[in-house]
Scaffold this motif. Structure first.
Motif, mmCIF file in Angstrom:
data_model
loop_
_atom_site.group_PDB
_atom_site.id
_atom_site.type_symbol
_atom_site.label_atom_id
_atom_site.label_comp_id
_atom_site.label_asym_id
_atom_site.label_seq_id
_atom_site.Cartn_x
_atom_site.Cartn_y
_atom_site.Cartn_z
ATOM 1 N N ILE A 195 0.850 -1.206 -0.055
ATOM 2 C CA ILE A 195 0.230 0.039 0.073
ATOM 3 C C ILE A 195 0.791 1.154 0.044
ATOM 4 O O ILE A 195 1.963 1.283 0.840
ATOM 5 C CB ILE A 195 -0.707 -0.139 1.247
ATOM 6 C CG1 ILE A 195 -1.657 -1.229 1.214
ATOM 7 C CG2 ILE A 195 -1.749 1.322 1.236
ATOM 8 C CD1 ILE A 195 -2.225 -1.737 2.636
ATOM 9 N N ILE A 196 0.608 2.144 -0.875
ATOM 10 C CA ILE A 196 1.321 3.580 -0.731
ATOM 11 C C ILE A 196 0.460 4.596 -0.186
ATOM 12 O O ILE A 196 -0.782 4.652 -0.398
ATOM 13 C CB ILE A 196 1.409 4.092 -2.370
ATOM 14 C CG1 ILE A 196 2.176 2.782 -3.193
ATOM 15 C CG2 ILE A 196 2.282 5.255 -2.333
ATOM 16 C CD1 ILE A 196 2.425 3.359 -4.774
ATOM 17 N N ARG A 197 1.214 5.176 0.830
ATOM 18 C CA ARG A 197 0.440 6.108 1.694
ATOM 19 C C ARG A 197 1.055 7.532 1.409
ATOM 20 O O ARG A 197 2.469 7.354 1.564
ATOM 21 C CB ARG A 197 0.409 5.724 3.187
ATOM 22 C CG ARG A 197 -0.252 6.622 4.217
ATOM 23 C CD ARG A 197 -1.605 6.453 4.260
ATOM 24 N NE ARG A 197 -2.373 6.974 5.092
ATOM 25 C CZ ARG A 197 -3.507 7.878 5.023
ATOM 26 N NH1 ARG A 197 -4.033 8.013 3.518
ATOM 27 N NH2 ARG A 197 -4.045 8.480 5.756
ATOM 28 N N ALA A 198 0.561 8.497 0.980
ATOM 29 C CA ALA A 198 1.295 9.802 0.981
ATOM 30 C C ALA A 198 0.052 10.853 1.587
ATOM 31 O O ALA A 198 -1.122 10.903 1.108
ATOM 32 C CB ALA A 198 1.451 10.110 -0.631
ATOM 33 N N VAL A 199 0.633 11.820 2.319
ATOM 34 C CA VAL A 199 -0.189 12.640 2.981
ATOM 35 C C VAL A 199 0.373 14.133 2.987
ATOM 36 O O VAL A 199 1.561 14.311 2.966
ATOM 37 C CB VAL A 199 -0.456 12.337 4.505
ATOM 38 C CG1 VAL A 199 -1.478 11.199 4.447
ATOM 39 C CG2 VAL A 199 0.790 12.082 5.342
ATOM 40 N N ASN A 200 -0.272 15.127 3.001
ATOM 41 C CA ASN A 200 -0.106 16.510 3.396
ATOM 42 C C ASN A 200 -0.691 16.836 4.454
ATOM 43 O O ASN A 200 -1.866 16.673 4.680
ATOM 44 C CB ASN A 200 -0.298 17.570 2.282
ATOM 45 C CG ASN A 200 0.651 17.342 0.981
ATOM 46 O OD1 ASN A 200 2.043 17.067 1.174
ATOM 47 N ND2 ASN A 200 0.410 17.459 -0.311
ATOM 48 N N THR A 201 -0.003 17.647 5.315
ATOM 49 C CA THR A 201 -0.672 18.265 6.599
ATOM 50 C C THR A 201 0.349 19.239 7.202
ATOM 51 O O THR A 201 1.536 19.349 6.567
ATOM 52 C CB THR A 201 -0.508 17.010 7.828
ATOM 53 O OG1 THR A 201 -1.056 17.421 9.117
ATOM 54 C CG2 THR A 201 1.035 16.441 7.763
ATOM 55 N N VAL A 202 -0.199 20.015 7.906
ATOM 56 C CA VAL A 202 0.525 21.080 8.648
ATOM 57 C C VAL A 202 1.080 20.415 10.066
ATOM 58 O O VAL A 202 2.211 20.789 10.386
ATOM 59 C CB VAL A 202 -0.291 22.403 9.098
ATOM 60 C CG1 VAL A 202 0.436 23.447 9.987
ATOM 61 C CG2 VAL A 202 -0.719 22.788 7.735
#
Ligand code: XMP
Length: 326
Positions: free
Chosen positions: A272-279
């Motif tokens: 599974i590929i997991r990619a996130v953007n967050t502050v």
């Protein structure tokens, strides 16, 4: 005056010039604090401990003893980079401990995520403690505490990280970056000549790949996870996504799925590929990754990673899904 409070007039370190002034000031402060004595540092290869190591090498050279514990859950090439940068390039006093077997043996059969974390954290402290006790004449313990650690906890570095240290270690602390925010630590790291790949690293959990190899960790799934993660990082780098995406990694679940390979039925793991953007990691969104990039990564993982027959991209924002899978 409480020296854990950042002075209101302290400039934000955001230029090479300010970083150099900060480094010069810390070098003389550390020399004054430490004198001729020895300092111990747990060097994980993360941004904070790496910057502290480089700063202290500049200040006191071989009086600094770095211990790098490889818990077997590092990403591909990480321990090698620590050795290359600090031992080979900076001529540091570095003790490298490959404790892979110890950790993986202890973790065998353990599938409960919090228990896995506890085992990894506890064993890390034990290994570090054992190494520290072998050394003579250590008077100080250096830590990569940064300002958010002081604001968010009791000034204890890495409260939920693996890097917590034995409580009975009776050393005076050396914490040269404790008043800096993360972005400032990175600027200082660059000014100290650390490689960009080290200074700009994305957050990596203390338990490392241990919480991405779901359920009970096995060596074969861990190896597949590490290879797939390396491919993902390489391809995100090539596509210019490494600077745009906050955190990205692969996960290998503890179940198999059917496939066909060379005309024969396969029964292998998904990746599974997991990619996130967050502050702030409290909430996160999932970036749109160009289809072609996902296809390249999928093709490479399927061709290059043994035991994998399926690749998925996780579209789940946080909430509801956490960033890590366990
Ligand atoms: P979650 O999964 O809670 O993750 O959405 C938020 C951020 O924390 C990191 N994370 C950890 N970091 N030890 C760490 O040092 C841990 O046990 C741990 N668990 C999650 C995660 O990578 C993300 O950046």
């Amino acid at each position: 005056m409480n020296n854990n409070i950042r002075p209101a007039d302290m400039k934000r370190i955001n230029t090479q010039e300010l970083a150099e002034a900060f480094i010069a000031q810390q070098v003389s402060q550390v020399r004054e604090q430490v004198g001729e004595k020895k300092v111990l540092l747990a060097l994980s290869g993360g941004v904070d401990s790496s910057v502290v190591a480089a700063l202290l090498i500049k200040a006191i050279g071989k009086q600094l003893v770095c211990v790098h514990v490889n818990h077997g859950l590092m990403r591909k090439g990480e321990s090698e980079q620590v050795i290359e940068v600090f031992q080979n390039q900076m001529d540091a006093n570095l003790i490298y401990v490959d404790a892979t077997d110890r950790f993986l043996d202890l973790l065998a059969g353990v599938d409960e995520p919090e228990r896995k974390r506890k085992i990894i954290g506890g064993e890390f402290i034990k290994v570090f403690d054992e190494e520290a006790r072998k050394l003579e004449g250590i008077s100080f313990l250096a830590q990569g505490t940064i300002y958010p650690d002081i604001l968010e906890s009791d000034g204890v570095k890495a409260h939920h990280n693996v890097g917590g240290l034995p409580e009975d270690m009776d050393f005076e602390l050396v914490e040269p970056v404790k008043l800096l925010f993360k972005d400032e630590v990175r600027v200082v790291g660059r000014a100290l000549g650390l490689p960009v790949s080290m200074v700009e690293r994305q957050p990596f959990p203390g338990p490392g790949l241990g919480v991405r190899c779901l359920g009970a960790i096995t060596r074969d799934r861990l190896a597949a996870l590490r290879e797939a993660d390396a491919i993902l990082r390489e391809e995100f780098g090539k596509a210019g996504l490494a600077e745009k995406v906050w955190q990205f990694f692969t996960v290998v679940p503890d179940f198999r799925s059917t496939g066909v390979r060379d005309g024969k039925r396969a029964f292998d793991w998904p990746v599974i590929i997991r990619a996130v953007n967050t502050v702030d990691a409290m909430t996160a969104t999932v970036p749109e990754i160009p289809w072609a990039v996902l296809q390249t990564i999928t093709g490479r993982i399927l061709a290059e990673v043994p035991g994998v027959c399926r690749v998925l991209y996780d579209l789940t924002p946080k909430p509801v899904g956490t960033i890590e899978w366990e």
